[in-house]
Motif scaffolding. Structure first.
Motif, short mmCIF file in Angstrom:
data_model
loop_
_atom_site.label_atom_id
_atom_site.label_comp_id
_atom_site.label_asym_id
_atom_site.label_seq_id
_atom_site.Cartn_x
_atom_site.Cartn_y
_atom_site.Cartn_z
N GLY A 260 1.07 -1.27 -0.15
CA GLY A 260 -0.03 0.14 -0.33
C GLY A 260 0.52 1.67 -0.61
N GLN A 263 1.84 2.79 -3.79
CA GLN A 263 1.17 3.37 -4.08
C GLN A 263 0.54 4.59 -3.32
N ALA A 264 0.37 4.90 -2.09
CA ALA A 264 -0.27 6.04 -1.65
C ALA A 264 0.67 7.10 -1.98
N ASN A 267 0.42 7.86 -5.12
CA ASN A 267 -1.15 8.93 -5.94
C ASN A 267 -1.12 10.04 -5.03
N SER A 268 0.20 10.34 -3.77
CA SER A 268 0.05 11.50 -3.51
C SER A 268 0.31 12.34 -4.38
N GLN A 279 -3.02 -2.92 -9.80
CA GLN A 279 -4.31 -2.47 -8.63
C GLN A 279 -4.24 -0.90 -8.27
N SER A 286 -9.16 9.38 -7.82
CA SER A 286 -9.37 9.91 -6.82
C SER A 286 -9.01 10.13 -5.82
N GLU A 287 -8.05 9.58 -5.40
CA GLU A 287 -6.96 9.48 -4.74
C GLU A 287 -5.64 10.80 -5.01
N SER A 288 -5.76 10.30 -6.69
CA SER A 288 -4.53 11.90 -6.53
C SER A 288 -4.60 13.00 -7.17
N GLY A 289 -6.75 12.95 -7.74
CA GLY A 289 -7.11 14.49 -7.77
C GLY A 289 -6.75 14.82 -9.89
N PRO B 31 -11.20 11.91 -1.07
CA PRO B 31 -10.28 10.71 -1.47
C PRO B 31 -9.65 11.58 -1.67
N ASP B 32 -9.07 12.37 -3.07
CA ASP B 32 -8.30 13.12 -3.15
C ASP B 32 -7.18 13.77 -2.43
N LEU B 35 -4.58 11.60 0.95
CA LEU B 35 -3.20 11.18 1.35
C LEU B 35 -1.65 12.22 1.36
N GLN B 36 -2.82 13.90 1.53
CA GLN B 36 -1.98 14.65 1.43
C GLN B 36 -2.19 15.06 3.13
N TYR B 228 -3.06 -5.73 -2.07
CA TYR B 228 -2.56 -5.36 -2.68
C TYR B 228 -2.33 -3.91 -2.32
N VAL B 230 -4.78 -0.61 -0.51
CA VAL B 230 -4.97 0.16 0.56
C VAL B 230 -6.39 0.90 0.51
N TRP B 232 -7.49 3.64 1.44
CA TRP B 232 -7.55 4.72 3.00
C TRP B 232 -8.21 5.54 3.79
#
Lengths: 442, 267
Positions: A260, A263-264, A267-268, A279, A286-289, B31-32, B35-36, B228, B230, B232
Motif C-alpha cells: 500500500g 501506491q500512497a 497517488n499523493s 491495482q 480519486s486519490e491523486s486528483g 479521497p483526493d 493522502l496529503q 495489494y 489499501v 485509506w
C-alpha cells in the motif's frame, strides 16, 4: 445491596442466555458445512483470499447467480487471509475442515500438494481449454509431474507506473532502460518529492518487485526443476545493485513498505514512479486528483544485456475433494464461471489487477465494457502486453517443487535486507541468499 | 523547571494523541486529499463512513465483536471472582502452587498453541463459532485477571470474613455479600481488561473463524485494508468507529480501571 446483587446475577444470566443462543446458532451452521448433500443439493465450499469487500461482493454475485441457475449445487464462498494460508489451512485440511475448492498461486500449490489432498484437474482444464483457450503462461506453472494441479482463474503482472504530470514538468520520457530509469529517479527526486517508491521490507511485495528487476537483468532462473538453486549469478547481483541505487531515490522509510505505501506515495504525488500490478488503476483519479490520462505505465525497463519481462503469475483454483458427486458439481461450476459474460464479471472484481487468462475472456466485450477497464483501456493494453513476457520464480526452468520453501520465508527480500540493514555488498548478500535458499530446499 | 514540566507534558500528550488525531481527521478528508499531509481537511466528507457502513460487513463484524467481548467479560468475571477468592482467602493444600501455576500460563506464546488449539476446537465442534473465541480469550485473560485481583483481596482484612463466619455466614454468602461489594473497583478492572483484550484479539480470531458471518472487527478491518492496495478512507473510518465502543466503555468504567490498577495489584 441484596437487590443490586440479585439484579447483577439476573443480568449475567440473561446475557449468558443470549450468548448461548448465539452459540447454538453457530453450531448449527458449522454442522451443516460438513454435509456434502442435503435434500439432493451438493454443497461446495470455496475458500478465496481476496479479502477487500468489493472483491468479496463481486465474487459472491457471480457465485449466487450460479447457485440460482443450478439449484442442485450450492457453492458457498468463504473469505480467508493469505496470512493464514501457511499455518491455518494445512491444519484445517488435515482436521477435515478444509474447503472443496481453494484459491492458490503457483508456489502455494507446490506446498499444499505435499499434503496429498490436491486433486488433478486435467479433465476440467482440457475441456475449458478447448472452449475458451487458456494463455500458456497462466497454465504452465500448474502443470508438472504429468498432471495439472489448479485451474488458472486470473493473471497479474507488474509494470512501471509513472506520473505523466511530473515527467512532463521535467521534460522526461517514460524510461525503457535501466539507465533511463536511474536518470529519471535522480532528476525527479527534489523538493520533498521522490523519484520512485519501492518496497524494501521482508515481504512478498518486496520479493515480487525485486524479482521483476531480476527478470529485467536476465536472472529469472532462480531455481531449476531439480531444486538446484541458481540464485548467485552476476545478473542477480546486478539487479540488487540497481535496487540499492534506486532506494536512494525512494522515501527513507521504504524498508517498512509493502503493497500500500508505494501506491500512497505515488497517488499523493510524493513519488513519481512505482513498480507494481494493475491495482494502480481504480483509485488513481480519486486519490491523486489527476485525470486518468495522467497515469502512465510502461513495461519494466530492461537492463543492458537483460531481457524484457517482469513478474507474472496466475491465481488458480485447486480442487481438494475426491468426492465424485462434488467433482461433478465443481465441473459445472467451472463451465459456468468461464462463460465470457460471467468470467468478465468475475475478473473485473478488481479491474486491471485481475487480468483474463482465457482468449475468450480477452475477446469478451463484457470485459472491456467495465467502466474502469474502459477508462484505462490504454494502460490495460500495456499490462496485457507485459503479460506476454511474464515470469515467476521457481517456474522458469521447469517447475521447482521446493519453491514454496524459498517464497514462504521471503528469501529474495531477506537478501535485500542484508544490503540495506547489515551493510553487505550486493555480491555478499546474493551469496548469503544462495546459501539460505540451498539450506531451505535441501 | 515548571516550564520544562509543561513542555514535557505537552510533548507527551502530542505524541500519544497525534496518531489518533491524524487517523480521525483523515477519515473525514475527501479521497483526493486523504493522502496529503494537511493537518486540517480542506473539505469534509462522510463518504468513507457511509461506504464503510453500507458497502462493507463492518456492522456484522461489530455485532460479533460486541458478543465476543461482552461474553468474554462476563465469563471472565464469573470465573475469576471465585478463583481469586479461593486462592487469596482460603487455606488449602497446594494453594501457592496454583497461584504460581496461573502465572506460568504466560510462558506459552499464543503462536505456539495455534495448531493444537485449532485441532482441539475442531474435535469439539467449536471451529467457526463465537464460543471458541470467548473460550480462548477467557483462557488467556483469566490468569492475569486473577493475579490482578490479589491486591484487592489483600486490602480487605481477613477479620471481616471471620466476623461474618462467627455470625453464621457461609463461604458463598461471605463472598457475595461481604467481599464482592468491597472489590467493586477490582471487578471493573478485570471487566475492562477482559473487554479490551478480546476487542483487539486477532490471532485466534483469524484461525478459528472461517465464515464471514462470524468474523470480528480486527479481522474485518484487516480485510477492509485490502491486499495489494489499501482503501485509506475505509481504513481510517473503520479505525475511528472501532475505537468508539472502547472509548464509550472506558468513559463509564475507566475510572474504576485506573483506580483498580493503582490501588489494587500494585499495592
Amino acid at each position: 445491596m441484596k437487590k443490586s446483587l440479585t439484579s447483577l446475577i439476573a443480568f449475567m444470566m440473561l446475557l449468558s442466555l443470549i450468548l448461548a443462543g448465539c452459540g447454538s446458532s453457530n453450531e448449527g451452521a458449522s454442522s451443516e458445512e460438513g454435509q456434502s448433500e442435503e435434500g439432493g443439493v451438493t454443497e461446495i465450499t470455496l475458500w478465496h483470499m481476496e479479502e477487500p469487500p468489493n472483491r468479496v461482493k463481486r465474487f459472491n454475485e457471480v457465485i449466487e447467480a450460479f447457485n440460482e441457475s443450478n439449484p442442485d449445487v450450492q457453492v458457498k464462498a468463504q473469505v480467508q487471509s493469505w496470512d493464514d494460508a501457511y499455518s491455518k489451512f494445512p491444519a484445517a485440511i488435515q482436521a477435515g475442515n478444509g474447503p472443496d475448492l481453494l484459491f492458490a498461486i503457483p508456489d502455494y500449490t507446490t506446498l499444499l500438494k505435499q499434503l496429498d489432498v490436491v486433486q488433478p484437474v486435467d479433465d476440467i482444464v482440457e475441456k475449458l481449454n478447448e472452449k475458451h483457450g487458456f494463455i500458456d503462461a497462466s497454465l504452465a506453472p500448474y502443470q508438472y509431474e504429468g498432471e495439472t494441479w489448479a485451474v488458472p482463474v486470473f493473471g497479474m503482472v507488474q509494470a512501471l507506473w509513472y506520473r505523466k504530470d511530473l515527467f512532463e514538468a521535467e521534460g522526461l520520457e517514460a524510461p525503457t532502460t535501466w539507465d533511463e530509469l536511474l536518470h529519471a529517479a535522480e532528476v525527479l527526486t527534489k523538493d520533498g518529492q521522490h523519484g520512485i517508491a519501492l518496497p524494501a521490507s521482508k515481504s512478498m511485495a518486496t520479493d515480487q518487485v525485486l524479482y521483476s528487476f531480476m527478470v529485467a537483468a536476465g536472472a529469472k532462473d532462480l531455481i531449476d526443476a531439480d531444486n538446484n538453486v541458481t540464485f548467485n549469478t552476476a545478473e542477480t547481483v546486478k539487479a540488487y545493485d540497481m535496487y540499492q541505487q534506486l532506494l536512494e531515490y525512494s522515501p527513507r522509510d521504504s524498508n517498512t513498505y509493502q503493497w500500500g505505501e508505494p501506491q500512497a506515495q505515488f497517488n499523493s504525488g510524493r513519488a513519481a514512479m512505482a513498480v507494481e500490478k494493475g491495482q494502480y488503476l481504480a483509485p488513481f483519479e480519486s486519490e491523486s486528483g489527476q485525470p486518468a490520462s495522467e497515469l502512465g505505465v510502461v513495461p519494466m525497463p530492461v537492463a543492458d544485456g537483460g531481457e524484457a519481462g517482469s513478474i507474472y503469475y496466475s491465481n488458480g483454483i485447486m480442487v481438494l475433494t475426491d468426492d465424485a458427486k462434488k467433482q461433478e458439481a465443481i465441473t459445472e461450476f467451472f463451465d459456468y464461471l468461464y462463460e465470457p459474460e460471467n468470467y468478465a464479471q468475475f475478473v473485473n472484481a478488481e479491474p486491471g489487477l485481475f487480468l483474463p487468462v482465457t482468449q475468450s475472456g480477452f475477446d469478451s466485450e463484457d470485459y472491456w465494457n467495465d467502466p474502469i477497464i474502459a477508462q484505462y483501456e490504454e494502460q490495460v493494453q500495456v499490462l496485457l502486453e507485459a503479460s506476454e513476457n511474464g515470469a515467476l520464480f521457481g517456474f522458469t526452468d521447469g517447475v521447482a517443487s521446493n519453491i514454496g520453501k524459498v517464497a514462504g520465508p521471503n528469501f529474495i527480500a531477506q537478501t535485500l535486507e542484508q544490503v540495506i540493514i547489515n551493510g553487505m555488498s550486493p555480491e555478499e548478500a546474493v551469496e548469503w541468499g544462495q546459501q539460505q535458499m540451498e539450506e531451505a530446499t535441501k | 523547571m515548571r516550564v520544562f514540566k509543561w513542555i514535557y507534558g505537552i510533548l507527551l500528550v502530542l505524541l500519544i494523541v497525534f496518531p489518533f488525531y491524524w487517523v480521525t481527521i483523515s477519515s473525514f478528508k475527501v479521497p483526493d486529499q486523504i493522502l496529503q499531509p494537511d493537518l486540517w481537511p480542506k473539505a469534509w466528507t462522510l463518504q468513507h463512513y457511509r461506504e464503510l457502513l453500507f458497502d462493507t460487513p463492518y456492522l456484522l463484524n461489530l455485532k460479533n465483536s460486541l458478543i465476543v467481548s461482552f461474553g468474554t467479560m462476563i465469563v471472565t468475571v464469573m470465573i475469576v471472582v471465585p478463583a481469586s477468592y479461593a486462592i487469596y482467602r482460603m487455606e488449602f493444600k497446594g494453594r501457592n502452587f496454583f497461584y504460581k501455576l496461573i502465572l506460568a500460563t504466560y510462558i506459552f506464546p499464543a503462536m505456539l498453541l495455534l495448531v493444537p488449539v485449532y485441532q482441539l476446537m475442531s474435535k469439539v465442534g467449536l471451529v467457526d463459532s463465537l464460543w471458541s473465541l470467548i473460550i480462548m480469550n477467557v483462557t488467556f485473560g483469566a490468569p492475569f485477571a486473577t493475579w490482578l485481583m490479589s491486591g484487592f483481596f489483600k486490602a480487605i482484612p481477613k477479620t471481616l470474613d471471620e466476623s461474618a463466619a462467627i455470625d453464621g455466614a457461609g463461604t458463598m454468602r461471605i463472598l457475595f455479600q461481604i467481599i464482592l461489594p468491597l472489590i467493586a473497583p477490582g471487578l471493573a478492572t478485570i471487566a475492562v481488561y477482559a473487554f479490551v483484550v478480546s476487542w483487539t484479539e486477532f490471532t485466534f480470531a483469524s484461525i478459528l473463524i472461517t465464515s464471514d458471518e462470524y468474523k470480528v472487527l480486527p479481522i474485518g478491518l484487516s480485510q477492509i485494508m485490502g491486499q495489494y492496495t489499501v482503501k485509506w478512507g475505509w481504513t481510517t473510518a473503520g479505525a475511528v468507529l472501532t475505537l468508539l465502543p472502547v472509548l464509550i466503555f472506558f468513559a463509564f468504567a475507566g475510572r474504576y480501571f485506573v483506580k483498580g490498577l493503582t490501588e489494587g495489584s500494585v499495592k
